[in-house]
Design an enzyme around this catalytic site. Structure first.
Site, short mmCIF file in Angstrom:
data_model
loop_
_atom_site.label_atom_id
_atom_site.label_comp_id
_atom_site.label_asym_id
_atom_site.label_seq_id
_atom_site.Cartn_x
_atom_site.Cartn_y
_atom_site.Cartn_z
N ASP A 91 5.41 -0.73 -4.95
CA ASP A 91 5.61 0.76 -4.47
C ASP A 91 6.28 1.60 -5.74
O ASP A 91 6.35 0.91 -6.81
CB ASP A 91 6.56 0.76 -3.17
CG ASP A 91 8.20 0.13 -3.81
OD1 ASP A 91 8.20 -0.17 -4.73
OD2 ASP A 91 8.77 0.09 -2.82
N GLU A 148 13.28 -7.80 -8.41
CA GLU A 148 13.85 -6.88 -7.75
C GLU A 148 14.61 -7.05 -6.59
O GLU A 148 13.93 -7.50 -5.66
CB GLU A 148 12.75 -5.74 -7.63
CG GLU A 148 13.05 -4.41 -6.95
CD GLU A 148 12.05 -3.59 -6.55
OE1 GLU A 148 11.09 -3.84 -6.78
OE2 GLU A 148 12.49 -2.54 -5.96
N ASP A 199 8.38 -4.78 -6.29
CA ASP A 199 7.59 -4.39 -5.16
C ASP A 199 6.35 -3.58 -5.65
O ASP A 199 6.56 -2.73 -6.65
CB ASP A 199 8.31 -3.47 -4.25
CG ASP A 199 9.24 -4.58 -3.40
OD1 ASP A 199 9.03 -5.67 -3.30
OD2 ASP A 199 10.14 -3.93 -2.80
#
Ligand code: 1YM
Length: 657
Positions: free
Chosen positions: A514, A439, A512
């Site tokens: 998140d 990413e 990540d």
């Protein structure tokens, strides 16, 4: 077996509980979160069986503050009379003797009567303690078990602590209740997951029309902590729930039901204006993620019936070819529920129905019942809407086939993608090669510098890959991110997919920890699931796990990395009270320099990878359906309900390799 006459002598007594402690995996799959929740499903199953047999219509599940869990039903109450052979009450036998059959030995088990309750003894064997109650004939009976340890550390599993006794008189009603504390000497974690249990109970309520399931979590202090699931219209309600926020082509789902050759089938069908095909199939309330003979039989019949209807109505003329199955299933959702004895589960995750005879049985039922539906004049509008959708799908399929054939000649997929950003590996040994899909450009840059180029390739994703849920494959191919992935893998895609051409043994998604990262993971998994399913089935897809925390001890500068909160706590717990340390939390991959990324996340000697199973992919798909659907309010609800998403990533449940 007589329906309402219990006879304790009908219990097949096989053996004691030692084998269960010795090899828990054989009985509940594993000793991780998944196995832990299997304990709950086993007890809930017994209550659901009691309901399915017509004796109960209420089930309550409660997670207590101390971490134990109670399941209650309002059925007949577990039998308390004395088993003539052993002079032991039926309820004691249920919890102390291992019965025939098991779900994980690949053998069959029956849904009605026969092997009722086989899992209860397994749950007792793997619990610290267990208390069972039965309310019958105005009395409340209680029996208690425990798994004590002697001086040498030998555990006796699920032995009697207090024998059956009456603890209440003039008690109204009837029913059963089981409370157990999973044994932390067996399981890696004994924390019940609210969302996992909630979703399963809701699903069970959908699959068993008229059953009311209440779920309470006494650990929850804020907001609602009790939920009631009750659906009068079963699969119809399930379909409406599943299609919330989507545009459907006709309001009322098609419902068919029938019986043939020992299988009872109920199916709900509804088309949306989308392009994907979703089949949610179940056998005896167990989700068959990998499909099987029931799905095959269903698809054959659906294609046959709708083609016949198309000719009858005149949508297809004599000279026209039939629609292919995929044309007719574009945008469709099917919920299939089969009930049968001796179901045979196969496949990697034992979620594929194998019984050969089921294919024809289901085909017969669906041909018959769906045929009846399509021939009924009052359903003409629905049939026409479905056929119109198929016609459009076929149009696009034929047009894009022409375009694709042309494109393939020019080999355009090869040349256009992959300029600049892809960093290939040097090695040509495909069985050792790995591809990281990373990413973001900055993390991609670190990964390129940090990697071992002999076998590691890096593909940075600049933007988000498009949502496979909302587009046809042909349109997906226009997306640069998706094209890069396909080209780099070398396998082709969709119907052209060929795993023999795979260039990387491991395809590792690195995003990540998140919400954005979770989104990207879900999008990629959905794409693989829909268009490269074998890649997942054959275990080539992995989730990379960057560390969440860095812990540094002040005294000597020694550094630890932790991949989740629990691990972080474990690290700090080993320090002396007095020793000072600092904890820093990584906000994203982009924060890590190449060396650190290599050491913690990419180096095979130290990293943690999670292999993606077909269930994760299906879970991702469900998540994408909700998150990416057109209904913003529903998305809000979902995000709200999964507010701890960042920390408790669903994929983190998997076994680490
Ligand atoms: C909270 C879990 O286990 N309910 C339950 C279990 C049984 C019965 C009723 C039951 C079954 C029968 C006769 C029968 C079980 N019985 C057995 C066994 N809820 C929960 N409710 N009477 C009562 O199948 O004939 C095992 S479980 F083996 F005794 F039949």
């Amino acid at each position: 077996m007589a329906k309402n006459e219990y006879n304790a002598s009908s219990i097949t007594v096989l053996e004691g509980l030692e084998p269960v402690r010795r090899r828990p995996g054989m009985y509940i799959g594993d000793t991780d979160v998944r196995g832990l929740h299997h304990m709950v499903w086993e007890i809930v199953d017994n209550a659901v069986d009691e309901a399915a047999n017509g004796y109960a219509d209420k089930i309550d599940v409660t997670i207590h503050l101390d971490g134990s869990l109670t399941v209650t039903d309002n059925g007949r109450g577990m039998p308390v009379d004395i088993h003539p052979g052993t002079q032991v009450p039926g309820i004691e036998l249920i919890f102390t003797k291992l019965h025939a059959g098991g779900k994980f030995d690949g053998k069959s088990y029956s849904y009605a009567g026969g092997l009722h309750g086989v899992g209860a003894s397994v749950v007792n064997a793997l619990s610290r303690w267990l208390v069972a109650e039965s309310i019958r004939d105005g009395k409340r009976y209680r029996i208690e078990f425990e798994s004590p340890e002697d001086e040498e550390g030998n555990v006796r599993s699920g032995v009697l602590k207090r024998k059956l006794r009456v603890v209440g008189r003039d008690v109204p009603g009837h029913g059963s209740s089981v409370t157990f504390m999973p044994d932390d000497r067996v399981f890696n974690t004994i924390h019940f997951d609210f969302n996992t249990i909630q979703n399963k109970l809701r699903e069970l309520a959908f699959l068993n029309a008229g059953l009311t399931i209440t779920f309470r979590d006494e650990r929850k202090t804020d907001g609602e902590n009790a939920f009631v699931y009750s659906y009068k219209n079963g699969l119809i309600d399930y379909m409406k729930f599943f299609h919330q926020g989507k545009k459907v082509l006709y309001e009322e789902p098609i419902l068919i039901a029938g019986e043939s050759d020992g299988i009872r089938l109920t199916a709900a069908i509804q088309h949306t204006d989308g392009y994907s095909e979703t089949i949610l199939s179940y056998v005896n309330n167990i989700r068959t993620t990998e499909g099987g003979t029931h799905e095959t039989g269903f698809k054959t019949a659906l294609t046959k019936v709708f083609n016949a209807a198309a000719r009858e109505i005149g949508v297809l003329k004599d000279k026209d070819d039939n629609y292919i199955g995929e044309d007719l299933r574009e945008g469709i959702t099917v919920i299939l529920l089969g009930k049968m004895k001796e179901a045979q589960f196969e496949g990697q995750t034992k979620t594929k129905l194998g019984n050969i005879s089921v294919r024809t049985a289901v085909e017969t039922i669906v041909t018959d019942q769906l045929g009846r539906y399509t021939q009924n004049r009052s359903n003409q509008a629905v049939v026409k809407a479905a056929l119109e959708k198929a016609k459009a799908a076929r149009g696009v399929r034929e047009a894009t086939k022409k375009a694709n054939d042309l494109a393939r000649q020019k080999n355009s997929l090869e040349v256009t993608a992959l300029v600049g950003k892809f960093a290939a590996s040097i090695g040509r040994d495909f069985s050792k090669n790995e591809m990281f899909i990373v990413e973001g450009d900055s993390a991609g840059g670190s990964a390129k510098q940090g990697r071992d180029r002999n076998f590691q390739a890096i593909l940075p994703l600049r933007g988000k890959p498009v949502n496979s849920e909302k587009r046809r494959l042909e349109a997906l191919l226009a997306n640069e991110e998706i094209r890069s992935i396909i080209t780099a893998l070398g396998t082709g895609v969709g119907r052209d997919f060929n795993i023999a051409n795979l260039r990387y043994d491991k395809v590792i998604i690195l995003a990540d920890a998140d919400q954005d990262g979770a989104h990207i993971r879900a999008l990629l998994l959905t794409f693989f699931y829909r268009y490269m399913k074998e890649l997942i089935l054959e275990g080539h897809v992995y989730i990379g796990m960057p560390p969440l925390y860095r812990v540094e001890r002040k005294s000597d500068g020694k550094v630890w990395f932790a991949y989740d909160d629990a691990e972080c706590e474990k690290v700090t717990a080993q320090f002396e009270k007095s020793s000072a340390y600092t904890i820093s939390r990584y906000k994203g991959l982009g924060e890590m320099n190449p060396e650190l990324l290599w050491e913690t996340t990419m180096n095979p000697a130290h990293r943690t990878l999670i292999r993606v199973g077909i269930e994760d992919a299906a879970e991702a798909e469900n998540m994408v359906t909700v998150l990416m659907g057109d209904d913003a309010a529903r998305r809000q609800d979902y995000i709200f309900a999964h507010a701890d998403f960042n920390k408790v990533d669903n994929f983190a449940k998997k076994v680490r390799v």
